[in-house]
Design an enzyme around this catalytic site. Structure first.
Site, PDB file in Angstrom:
ATOM      1  N   THR A 189       0.892  -1.163   0.000  1.00  7.42           N
ATOM      2  CA  THR A 189       0.000   0.000   0.000  1.00  7.42           C
ATOM      3  C   THR A 189       0.927   1.208   0.000  1.00  7.42           C
ATOM      4  O   THR A 189       2.039   1.128   0.563  1.00  7.42           O
ATOM      5  CB  THR A 189      -0.906   0.058   1.249  1.00  7.42           C
ATOM      6  OG1 THR A 189      -0.085   0.180   2.407  1.00  7.42           O
ATOM      7  CG2 THR A 189      -1.783  -1.199   1.367  1.00  7.42           C
ATOM      8  N   HIS A 190       0.529   2.283  -0.633  1.00  7.26           N
ATOM      9  CA  HIS A 190       1.381   3.483  -0.755  1.00  7.26           C
ATOM     10  C   HIS A 190       2.730   3.138  -1.388  1.00  7.26           C
ATOM     11  O   HIS A 190       3.714   3.832  -1.138  1.00  7.26           O
ATOM     12  CB  HIS A 190       1.617   4.150   0.601  1.00  7.26           C
ATOM     13  CG  HIS A 190       0.375   4.344   1.422  1.00  7.26           C
ATOM     14  ND1 HIS A 190      -0.361   5.510   1.428  1.00  7.26           N
ATOM     15  CD2 HIS A 190      -0.274   3.489   2.254  1.00  7.26           C
ATOM     16  CE1 HIS A 190      -1.403   5.371   2.234  1.00  7.26           C
ATOM     17  NE2 HIS A 190      -1.373   4.149   2.750  1.00  7.26           N
ATOM     18  N   SER A 194      18.151   0.237 -26.536  1.00  8.87           N
ATOM     19  CA  SER A 194      18.393   1.668 -26.657  1.00  8.87           C
ATOM     20  C   SER A 194      19.392   1.896 -27.782  1.00  8.87           C
ATOM     21  O   SER A 194      20.300   1.090 -27.991  1.00  8.87           O
ATOM     22  CB  SER A 194      18.966   2.208 -25.349  1.00  8.87           C
ATOM     23  OG  SER A 194      19.703   3.386 -25.597  1.00  8.87           O
ATOM     24  N   LYS A 207      20.613  -1.565 -22.217  1.00 12.14           N
ATOM     25  CA  LYS A 207      19.201  -1.348 -21.920  1.00 12.14           C
ATOM     26  C   LYS A 207      18.286  -2.404 -22.540  1.00 12.14           C
ATOM     27  O   LYS A 207      18.477  -2.851 -23.648  1.00 12.14           O
ATOM     28  CB  LYS A 207      18.747   0.033 -22.437  1.00 12.14           C
ATOM     29  CG  LYS A 207      19.328   1.198 -21.706  1.00 12.14           C
ATOM     30  CD  LYS A 207      18.910   1.313 -20.247  1.00 12.14           C
ATOM     31  CE  LYS A 207      17.501   1.844 -20.068  1.00 12.14           C
ATOM     32  NZ  LYS A 207      17.345   3.218 -20.556  1.00 12.14           N
ATOM     33  N   GLU A 232       4.993   0.315 -21.226  1.00 12.93           N
ATOM     34  CA  GLU A 232       4.905   1.783 -21.125  1.00 12.93           C
ATOM     35  C   GLU A 232       3.839   2.333 -22.070  1.00 12.93           C
ATOM     36  O   GLU A 232       3.089   3.241 -21.728  1.00 12.93           O
ATOM     37  CB  GLU A 232       6.248   2.423 -21.478  1.00 12.93           C
ATOM     38  CG  GLU A 232       7.363   2.120 -20.498  1.00 12.93           C
ATOM     39  CD  GLU A 232       8.698   2.601 -21.044  1.00 12.93           C
ATOM     40  OE1 GLU A 232       8.968   3.807 -20.999  1.00 12.93           O
ATOM     41  OE2 GLU A 232       9.475   1.759 -21.540  1.00 12.93           O
ATOM     42  N   LYS A 273     -17.873   8.975 -34.478  1.00 16.75           N
ATOM     43  CA  LYS A 273     -17.203   7.778 -34.997  1.00 16.75           C
ATOM     44  C   LYS A 273     -15.712   7.696 -34.706  1.00 16.75           C
ATOM     45  O   LYS A 273     -15.251   6.652 -34.205  1.00 16.75           O
ATOM     46  CB  LYS A 273     -17.492   7.627 -36.491  1.00 16.75           C
ATOM     47  CG  LYS A 273     -18.911   7.164 -36.711  1.00 16.75           C
ATOM     48  CD  LYS A 273     -19.427   7.485 -38.079  1.00 16.75           C
ATOM     49  CE  LYS A 273     -20.917   7.669 -38.047  1.00 16.75           C
ATOM     50  NZ  LYS A 273     -21.346   9.005 -37.519  1.00 16.75           N
TER      51      LYS A 273
HETATM   52  N1  ARG Z   1     -22.763  11.232 -41.914  1.00 15.92           N
HETATM   53  C1  ARG Z   1     -23.834  11.424 -40.989  1.00 15.92           C
HETATM   54  C2  ARG Z   1     -23.418  11.030 -39.590  1.00 15.92           C
HETATM   55  O1  ARG Z   1     -22.515  10.281 -39.418  1.00 15.92           O
HETATM   56  C3  ARG Z   1     -25.009  10.589 -41.388  1.00 15.92           C
HETATM   57  C4  ARG Z   1     -26.336  11.184 -41.016  1.00 15.92           C
HETATM   58  C5  ARG Z   1     -26.503  12.451 -41.721  1.00 15.92           C
HETATM   59  N2  ARG Z   1     -27.807  12.991 -41.552  1.00 15.92           N
HETATM   60  C6  ARG Z   1     -28.066  14.240 -41.938  1.00 15.92           C
HETATM   61  N3  ARG Z   1     -29.258  14.649 -41.788  1.00 15.92           N
HETATM   62  N4  ARG Z   1     -27.121  15.013 -42.421  1.00 15.92           N
HETATM   63  O2  ARG Z   1     -23.997  11.469 -38.635  1.00 15.92           O
END
Ligand code: ARG
Length: 476
Positions: free
Chosen positions: A156-157, A278, A284, A291, A326
């Site tokens: 611990t610590h 290294s 090394k 890491e 995304k």
């Molecule tokens: N490329 C858009 C996205 O990933 C798809 C949906 C677009 N819809 C719109 N009304 N422009 O969100």
């Protein structure tokens, strides 16, 4: 975007900078398999409902399957002027089959389409990452099995605290990883409802069969509110939060491997396959993989923050900001998947040094709690027992001794309760074995936990020994 793509409302083409700024196909083309599956399910349902002719449906399905083949073979030409994966696939379809292709989007919007694609993609990604966690668990289960009789200091610590088993320490990470796995699968289960049929935001006038498309795509049912369905991304936040947790656990493992492979600790030697040299210092052997696992955790936390800040303050329902979901989602999965694989290989090939761990138990008074427990079991109130133990630690420390090196007379000068059996109590093996409650480091307990973990993994269809052996051989 060319005039044609947006139809009647527009005269002018899109500005080049605006187009480059707003296209998403460069990253959302990754959704193509899900997008095509969704479109096929939608087209078939439209056919069943008599909204599209059987002939159109047949052309659409065949066309989409050909496009899928082109994409898989890397022959498909992605066009950034067509903004995203949905428009690229649909316009390729229409170019190929004409009007039938142009009928595919009946009763659908890209808003419910992208929601469907992301749910499908993320559901599968959660399951794939859970499977990778399982592979790491296989390695840990086997390494824990090897380490049942290896005693080491628990900390611990970052101060030596009490003796434990190496297996117990490794099993602690198994607990964390199994929770991470559970959170991912839980998120996958909750997101598994189909938004198809919610349209742009307010559903559609066409008599779609939402249950049918949901079933065809492996969803457990349909979402209940069209505005929510196109307007939230909390399902992504959940998945990425689970990944961030996992990344943090892996980072802590990475940190311990870095620390343990230092000369100061010397508890582990990483295999050549997971270390680097290294360019300047010939001696090394750097634990770079560990890491980097530690370093990359920051990205995943960043991905989570990106998503949450993107959503904060958006009015209902869909807003273009949501396209920014995304990159962080893909990055979080890619990063954690890579970390899991590297960690599994690192641990499979690592050599733990039982001798060094043993030696570390001698200095640091890890047996001081035993003295306090011993006196307390003999009737001394725990607080004063603790005090006596502290005085003995100080005495031993001042004389450069360990506690077992103190004479019985020296101990009895502090408390008459000491007897010859104190030396037995100070033995490290005894100290660990006496901690035999559920969750403790006693040998039998730890063995039960290893066996239970192995059975859980085997029930999930994993050949624990074979996976660990394979990864161990690869890591050499
Ligand atoms: N490329 C858009 C996205 O990933 C798809 C949906 C677009 N819809 C719109 N009304 N422009 O969100």
């Amino acid at each position: 975007m060319s005039k044609k793509a947006w139809g009647g409302r527009f005269d002018e083409d899109m500005d080049a900078a605006a187009l480059a700024f707003s296209e998403s196909v460069s990253f959302d083309q990754r959704l193509a398999p899900q997008d095509i599956r969704g479109s096929i399910a939608h087209a078939r349902m439209l056919g069943e409902r008599g909204i599209l002719s059987a002939d159109d449906v047949q052309k659409i399905v065949q066309g989409l399957e050909e496009i899928r083949g082109e994409i898989e073979r890397g022959e498909f030409e992605w066009d950034p002027t067509k903004e995203d994966v949905h428009m690229n696939v649909e316009s390729a379809l229409t170019a190929r089959i004409g009007d039938a292709g142009a009928r595919l989007h009946t009763g659908r919007s890209r808003n419910d389409q992208v929601g469907t694609d992301m749910r499908l993609w993320t559901r599968e990604a959660c399951q794939a990452t859970a499977a990778r966690i399982d592979r790491l668990l296989c390695v840990l289960a086997v390494r824990a099995g090897d380490g049942v009789d290896v005693l080491m200091p628990g900390y611990t610590h970052l101060q030596r605290a009490q003796p434990v088993r190496l297996a117990h320490h490794l099993l602690a990470y198994c607990e964390m990883l199994e929770r991470d796995r559970g959170r991912l699968l839980d998120a996958a289960r909750r997101m598994n409802l189909s938004p198809l049929g919610c349209g742009a935001l307010a559903g559609t006038t066409f008599d779609l069969d939402r249950e049918a498309t949901a079933r065809a795509l492996g969803f457990d049912g349909v979402t209940r509110n069209s505005l929510d369905s196109v307007g939230d991304r909390d399902f992504l936040v959940e998945a990425v939060a689970a990944l961030a947790n996992c990344a943090i656990h892996l980072s802590r493992m990475g940190e311990e491997l870095v620390l343990w492979s230092s000369q100061e600790f010397g508890f582990v030697q990483m295999s050549d396959a997971f270390t680097t040299g290294s360019s300047m210092m010939p001696q090394k052997k750097n634990p770079d993989m560990a890491e980097l696992v530690r370093g990359k955790s920051g990205r995943v936390v960043g991905d989570l923050v990106t998503l949450m800040v993107m959503l904060k303050g958006l009015p209902l329902t869909y807003n273009r900001d949501m396209q920014e979901d995304k990159p962080p989602v893909f990055d979080a999965f890619d990063t954690v998947d890579a970390c899991l694989d590297v960690m599994a290989g690192s641990l499979a090939g690592a050599r733990f040094d039982a001798e060094r761990m043993r030696e570390a138990l001698v200095r640091g008074f890890l047996d001081a709690t035993e003295v306090a427990d011993y006196l307390s079991a003999k009737g001394e109130p725990f607080r004063s027992a603790h005090h006596v133990a502290g005085r003995l630690v100080r005495l031993a420390h001042d004389q450069g001794k360990t506690l077992p090196e103190l004479t019985l007379d020296e101990m009895r000068a502090e408390s008459k309760a000491f007897d010859q059996d104190i030396y037995q109590a100070l033995d490290m093996e005894t100290a660990v074995e006496r901690r035999k409650l559920v969750g403790g480091p006693a040998r039998a307990r730890v063995q039960v936990e290893i066996d239970a973990l192995r059975s859980r993994l085997e029930e999930r269809g994993l050949d624990v020994a074979a996976i660990a052996r394979q990864l161990g051989a690869d890591a050499k």
